[in-house]
Write an enzyme that holds these catalytic residues in place. Sequence first.
Site, PDB file in Angstrom:
ATOM      1  N   CYS A 136       0.814  -1.220   0.000  1.00  0.00           N
ATOM      2  CA  CYS A 136       0.000   0.000   0.000  1.00  0.00           C
ATOM      3  C   CYS A 136       0.841   1.260   0.000  1.00  0.00           C
ATOM      4  O   CYS A 136       0.323   2.352  -0.254  1.00  0.00           O
ATOM      5  CB  CYS A 136      -0.945  -0.013   1.198  1.00  0.00           C
ATOM      6  SG  CYS A 136      -2.005  -1.476   1.260  1.00  0.00           S
ATOM      7  N   HIS A 177      -2.978   6.575   2.593  1.00  0.00           N
ATOM      8  CA  HIS A 177      -3.515   5.323   2.080  1.00  0.00           C
ATOM      9  C   HIS A 177      -4.940   5.156   2.598  1.00  0.00           C
ATOM     10  O   HIS A 177      -5.207   5.330   3.791  1.00  0.00           O
ATOM     11  CB  HIS A 177      -2.643   4.150   2.531  1.00  0.00           C
ATOM     12  CG  HIS A 177      -3.269   2.809   2.332  1.00  0.00           C
ATOM     13  ND1 HIS A 177      -3.887   2.449   1.157  1.00  0.00           N
ATOM     14  CD2 HIS A 177      -3.395   1.745   3.176  1.00  0.00           C
ATOM     15  CE1 HIS A 177      -4.363   1.222   1.275  1.00  0.00           C
ATOM     16  NE2 HIS A 177      -4.071   0.780   2.495  1.00  0.00           N
ATOM     17  N   ASN A 188     -10.546  -0.064   0.039  1.00  0.00           N
ATOM     18  CA  ASN A 188      -9.092  -0.110   0.120  1.00  0.00           C
ATOM     19  C   ASN A 188      -8.556  -0.638  -1.204  1.00  0.00           C
ATOM     20  O   ASN A 188      -8.741  -1.810  -1.529  1.00  0.00           O
ATOM     21  CB  ASN A 188      -8.685  -1.028   1.283  1.00  0.00           C
ATOM     22  CG  ASN A 188      -7.190  -1.180   1.437  1.00  0.00           C
ATOM     23  OD1 ASN A 188      -6.419  -0.908   0.524  1.00  0.00           O
ATOM     24  ND2 ASN A 188      -6.770  -1.648   2.602  1.00  0.00           N
TER      25      ASN A 188
END
Length: 327
Positions: A113, A252, A283
């Site tokens: 990420c 993120h 996500n």
Amino acid sequence: MPGTRIAAMGHHQPDRVLTNDDLADLVDTSDAWIRRRTGIATRRIAAEDETVADLAAPAAGKALAAAGLAPEDIGLVVLATCSARDRCPSNAAQVARALGIPSAVAYDLNNGCAGFCTALASASHSVRAGAARHALVIGAEKMSDVTDWTDRSTCVLLGDGAGAAVVSAVPDDHTDADAAAEAGLEGIGPVEWGSDPTRGEMVRLLDDWQPHFAQEGQAVFRWVTTELPAVARRACERAGLTPGDLAGVVTHQANLRLIEALLDRLGLPKDTVVAQDVVESGNTSAASVPMALAKLVERREIAPGAPVLLLGFGGGLSWAGQVVRCP
């Protein structure tokens, strides 16, 4: 050595919207439970035959067009991803082919990420060194390929998408560099990055040609909220700023509750724009930072030239963050 800046952004998401109610048909969950725990309402899911490169190319094409550049102007393509099935040719090379970029260096980068912020720093360093004058930096993920749709703790989180940036050298007349110097900041500030490999298995994709995303959610939450605020502050310090000087923050997009807890510890002014694309997109790993920033730019929620903190974190455990000037 020339300074660097983000010249333009672009983003792309697949058409299919997966709601929380849709997920309730798959696992023991509910819209209320997901919103309470994660803040997520929807996420986008790619078609079975769509690849990471298929998601990345439209985002990169939009960034290229917004920058007013031709394909032959691009000397470097870096694509951050942890979910791509293709190994060779790289997904970056596939994007270059799709956009008609003739002879750029093209490679994939996997730092989970934190991938986009890592790729952004790497491309900025290459441009500063004179290896290219313009670079395409992309974060793209098809997390639906690595989702365990029977695990309610993770399947409610993940989505697919791509975001891209054009990184360019500061023009030869140094006008942009002078303005950046007055603000104590170049267009792309120094990166604050690193990893803690001793805790790498807290977020993982391991051991299998059909891998599944897994994480130790509570441990990750503690790590982010206790250790990442210092990373964010150091990234600001390296740019000659404090968190109070920021116009916006794009972390993120892991989980809205996690983002809120992290930023609470920074003591940001109330008028700081905070990206919350996770609510609509879930996500998307390495795609989340560039996609969220591209949407803020598209909606003009942050003024051009204003300082924005980018902060990626995740599998590794890795992190990378830098302050950039909003394109």
